[in-house]
Structures are given as C-alpha cells and as structure tokens.
Design a protein around this motif. Structure first.
Motif, PDB file in Angstrom:
ATOM      1  N   ASN A   1      54.552  -7.158  -4.965  1.00  0.00           N
ATOM      2  CA  ASN A   1      55.341  -8.195  -4.312  1.00  0.00           C
ATOM      3  C   ASN A   1      54.483  -9.143  -3.481  1.00  0.00           C
ATOM      4  OD1 ASN A   1      54.657  -6.360  -2.346  1.00  0.00           O
ATOM      5  ND2 ASN A   1      56.592  -6.559  -1.223  1.00  0.00           N
TER       6      ASN A   1
ATOM      7  N   TYR B   1      65.666  -8.566 -13.669  1.00  0.00           N
ATOM      8  CA  TYR B   1      66.013  -7.697 -12.547  1.00  0.00           C
ATOM      9  C   TYR B   1      65.840  -6.222 -12.903  1.00  0.00           C
ATOM     10  CZ  TYR B   1      68.044 -12.131 -11.071  1.00  0.00           C
ATOM     11  OH  TYR B   1      68.225 -13.453 -10.754  1.00  0.00           O
TER      12      TYR B   1
ATOM     13  N   ASN C   1      62.318  -5.577 -12.240  1.00  0.00           N
ATOM     14  CA  ASN C   1      62.076  -5.456 -10.806  1.00  0.00           C
ATOM     15  C   ASN C   1      62.441  -4.065 -10.321  1.00  0.00           C
ATOM     16  OD1 ASN C   1      63.533  -5.782  -7.845  1.00  0.00           O
ATOM     17  ND2 ASN C   1      61.627  -6.944  -8.017  1.00  0.00           N
TER      18      ASN C   1
ATOM     19  N   ASN D   1      59.022  -2.965 -10.073  1.00  0.00           N
ATOM     20  CA  ASN D   1      58.791  -3.824  -8.909  1.00  0.00           C
ATOM     21  C   ASN D   1      58.147  -5.154  -9.291  1.00  0.00           C
ATOM     22  OD1 ASN D   1      59.251  -4.183  -6.139  1.00  0.00           O
ATOM     23  ND2 ASN D   1      57.136  -3.692  -5.634  1.00  0.00           N
ATOM     24  N   GLU D   2      58.412  -5.644 -10.502  1.00  0.00           N
ATOM     25  CA  GLU D   2      57.923  -6.967 -10.884  1.00  0.00           C
ATOM     26  C   GLU D   2      58.584  -8.022  -9.995  1.00  0.00           C
ATOM     27  OE1 GLU D   2      55.636  -7.958 -13.014  1.00  0.00           O
ATOM     28  OE2 GLU D   2      55.132  -5.932 -13.697  1.00  0.00           O
TER      29      GLU D   2
ATOM     30  N   ILE E   1      60.459 -11.210  -8.369  1.00  0.00           N
ATOM     31  CA  ILE E   1      61.555 -12.064  -8.828  1.00  0.00           C
ATOM     32  C   ILE E   1      61.760 -13.203  -7.825  1.00  0.00           C
ATOM     33  CG2 ILE E   1      62.791 -10.449 -10.321  1.00  0.00           C
ATOM     34  CD1 ILE E   1      64.517  -9.669  -7.907  1.00  0.00           C
TER      35      ILE E   1
END
Length: 481
Positions: A302, A418, A421, A425-426, A428
């Motif tokens: 992040n 999502y 994510n 944890n990609e 967004i």
C-alpha cells in the motif's frame, strides 16, 4: 523481495535526495484508497467491499473470495478444496439441491458464464456477474447465496457421490499434454515445498474414496469469516447492501480455537534447476528461463514503493519484449514468439519470478533457448534513452486511455480489482489518483534507474529452465547438460 525494495529505495534517494535506509523501514507515503469504494469489517473478521457503479446500468456483480486453496490440504485430502467448490452449486441451506441454479437461470444468470468459481492453490473465488438488480429481492437473494457458500452448505452424501463422477470427467478432459507435464515437473521445480504436490484437481484416489465427513471437516475448518471477503459492485444502494451484509453475515461464528492459516514458503535453490517434460499432445515447444525472488510483502503493497517498483519492472520487461518482437520479423529468428513477464512463481503466492519465454521452431528447442537467453543478457547491459522514451509513452498512453474511459469501467473489472485487494493487498487508489501519481513519477524516473532492474533480477542461483516439448519422431529432447 528485498532486491526490489532496495532498488525502489535507491530511486527514492536519487529523486528526493534523501538518505533512505531499508533497515530503518523508511518508505514513501501510503497509496490512498479510492473513496468510491466502501470497505468494512465485521466483528467476526469478515471483510466487505461495496461500490455503486452504473456501467452496465441495472446490473451488479457479487463475489465471495476465500483465502483458502489446495495448498492447505493434507496428503489424504488432495482435491477436497476443488471438490468443495463444486459442492457449492449442489445444495445449500436456503437453496437445496439444484434450486440455486434454477433460481439463477430464472433471473438471467447462466451457470458457467455468469455464475461460476475457481480454485487455486491459495485462494477460491465465487461470483455472480451481470445480475439484473432492479428488484431488491434479487439483490437479497444474491447475498443469501454468498452467505450459504460461506457457512451453510448441505454437503449431502448423495450429491457428493454424484459429483465424484463430474470431477473425474473434468480431470479426464484436462489431462492433456501441458497438464501431464506439469504433474511430472512440479516436484522438480518445487523441491522441499508443499506446492510440489498440491495441484487443485487433486488425485482421483482421494476424489473416489474420501469419506463424507472429511469434506465437511475441511469446510468447517477453512471456510470461515476471517478468511472471507464479500464484494458487491454495480447499480445498487451501498447503504442498503451494507445493512444486508451486516444482517446476514454477522451471525457467522468465528471459532476461537481456529487453525492458523499458514502461507507455505518456497525455498531458495542454488544453481539452476532443469525441468524437462515431453508429451505427444504438445504441438509447439516452449522454453522458460525463470528467476525466483521473494514475493513483495503484502504489508508493503500500500505504499508508493510498490507502485514505483511495478512501473520500473514493467518498463524493463516491455523494452525486452519489444526487442524480441522485432526479432520475430526476421526469418532467421529461431522462435515464433517470445516475451518476458513478472508475477507469481508458478502456482505459489509466497514466491515471485521474472520469466523469459520462447516458443520454438524446427526440431530442437536449444536454438530458442540460446536466442532468448542471449537477448536477456543483452538487456542486462541496458536500454537506450530512445527505447525508454517509446516504452514510457506507450505506458502513459494506456494510462490515459484508462483514465478517459473511467466512466465505462465495468462492475466486473472493478469487482475483481477489489478481490485482489482482499486476497493480496493490491492497491486500489482508483484511476483518477493512479493517473495523477504515475504521470508524475514516470516523468521523474530516468533510464539509468530502469537499467538497474534486469541485472538485479537475474543470477546463477534461484534459476530454472523449464521445457514443454513434443514427444515425436525426430524431435531432439535435450538433457540438463
């Protein structure tokens, strides 16, 4: 992925003229989360994502992602994760027998097309896509289906026995050349790793003979709210959907004595592993040169560190691909296609890899291996400013196209974003922020930084050469030497 973090911090030091130390965990600011998506977490650990999106108008997509896959199986459970995925369509508390499929068809959601799922080694994802949601009752039914998949499968013995044959047929249809070679070489490319024997299809011995309770035990152990994420994107009222999610899912209990969800490592390996497979159904010879790296930690994705590292790697790979694409126009080139990419190492989440791939001509793969390796070594010596200008312009053009098309971004593509994510944890940030951030950073990063990437990613250890070759008369099958 210590190499990549080191590289990115060097970029930061050059661009910001500040002393940056990885040992001190100094990092760039966090990447913001798109304000258009609502993210919440229930007391039992379940995570949800909700977004209003009107493209396509009147439709919505519903997902449940599970941080569960075949790598969690024991030896006597191989195939249960995939089998369980099938059983989600064969009876739940609120949709017994085949009523789930019948209801979906009644509202225009076709099984296998708009109603489907997949099982991998580390994840399982279910979805209903392009659901007509003008009636709130349809929305509620979709959420009820997700709830039942999460915690209310019936797992009827008669349905289990019927599905054994279905799995067999799927195994038979997939048991083709590439799959047979994979089954053979997985232990070779994964020495000392659990991934060596965890292909999702499992073994037919387990599929034929597991007791009914074994599947229920697996379900109760791993399908639980702290490992589950709900995603709803489409022409819906987020307030109403959030209230329904809280109503339906809050009552699912999280066992205080639950098993630990382990992410199994992939060991480093000295030197080069050669994994050579052949099969009569392979029509085109394929060679891969693979360099393993530690996966970028989810906890650091992040930050702008991660975004910049992905940009730098993408530029280097794109310029190498352009060179190899140019080679393909020459008749003397020994491959019909070639390229490079960066991503997960084979089937594992805990290891990444930089790979160069070539599709061979003629009766030997060796000339293709020599050609792509030679081009890789030439790339390691650096790219020219003009090559980088071209690659950067193409990148910015793609980014601008995505930005200009933001009003027609489909609910399905947003939903899968999502899902990633939740699972990995990609970041967004949304296309507006991504466009602004990367337009700036692309202009700041010089070719000298890009040219540091490939030398850092290739070496003589953690390397693999993987070959998928035709088993036919006259074709030369090389040995490791």
């Amino acid at each position: 992925m210590k190499k990549h973090i080191t590289l990115v911090l060097a970029v930061v030091a050059i661009l910001c003229t500040t002393a940056v130390s990885y040992a001190q965990n100094a990092r760039m600011p966090a990447v913001p989360v798109d304000s258009a998506v609502r993210i919440g977490r229930l007391d039992n650990g379940l995570t949800y994502y909700i977004r209003h999106n009107e493209y396509p108008k009147g439709l919505a997509d519903f997902f449940i992602a599970q941080k569960v896959g075949s790598v969690l199986e024991e030896d006597n459970q191989r195939g249960l994760a995939h089998f369980l995925e099938h059983m989600c369509f064969n009876g739940t508390k609120n949709f017994p027998d085949s009523t789930l499929l019948n209801w979906a068809e009644s509202v225009g959601v076709k099984f296998g097309q708009n109603l489907n799922a997949y099982t991998s080694t580390d994840e399982t994802v279910y979805y209903l896509s392009k659901v007509p949601v003008e009636r709130t009752g349809v929305q509620d039914s979709c959420l009820l289906i997700l709830h039942d998949w999460a915690d209310a499968l019936t797992l009827d013995p008669k349905e289990i026995d019927k599905e054994r044959g279905v799995i067999h047929e799927e195994w038979r249809s997939r048991n083709v050349g590439m799959q047979r070679i994979n089954e053979t070489i997985m232990p070779v490319i994964y020495p000392g790793s659990r991934y060596a024997h965890r292909m999702p299809i499992g073994t037919m011995e387990v599929v034929d003979n597991f007791p009914y309770q074994a599947l229920r035990d697996y379900y109760e152990k791993w399908y639980r709210p702290d490992l589950q994420g709900i995603v709803v994107v489409g022409d819906i009222d987020p307030d109403r959907i959030e209230a329904q999610i809280k109503k339906l899912f809050s009552g699912i209990r999280l066992d205080e004595n639950r098993a630990e969800r382990v992410y199994y490592p992939v060991p480093d390996t000295p030197g080069t592993i050669f994994a050579i497979g052949k099969d009569k159904e392979i029509a085109q010879a394929r060679i891969e040169i693979v360099y393993k790296h530690d996966a970028y930690p989810d906890s650091l994705k992040n930050t702008m560190d991660y975004y910049i590292s992905q940009y730098v790697i993408d530029m280097a790979s794109q310029m190498l691909n352009t060179r190899m694409s140019d080679m393909m126009t020459r008749p003397e080139t020994p491959f019909t296609a070639a390229g490079s990419y960066y991503g997960n190492f084979a089937y594992s989440k805990t290891k990444d890899a930089f790979s160069v791939v070539g599709i061979g001509k003629g009766d030997s793969i060796t000339p293709t291996l020599e050609a792509v390796y030679r081009e890789l070594l030439r790339a390691a010596k650096g790219f020219t400013p003009s090559e980088y200008d071209r690659a950067r312009a193409e990148y910015l053009s793609r980014l601008e196209s995505a930005y200009n098309g933001r009003s027609t971004r489909t609910s399905n593509s947003l939903g899968f974003e999502y899902v990633r994510n939740f699972l990995d944890n990609e970041p967004i940030p949304g296309i507006e922020k991504e466009y602004s951030m990367m337009k700036f950073w692309a202009g700041q990063i010089p070719v000298e930084i890009i040219n540091k990437v490939i030398p850092q990613m290739i070496g003589k250890d953690n390397r693999l050469v993987i070959a998928y070759l035709p088993d036919k008369d006259g074709y030369v099958i090389p040995d490791s030497a």
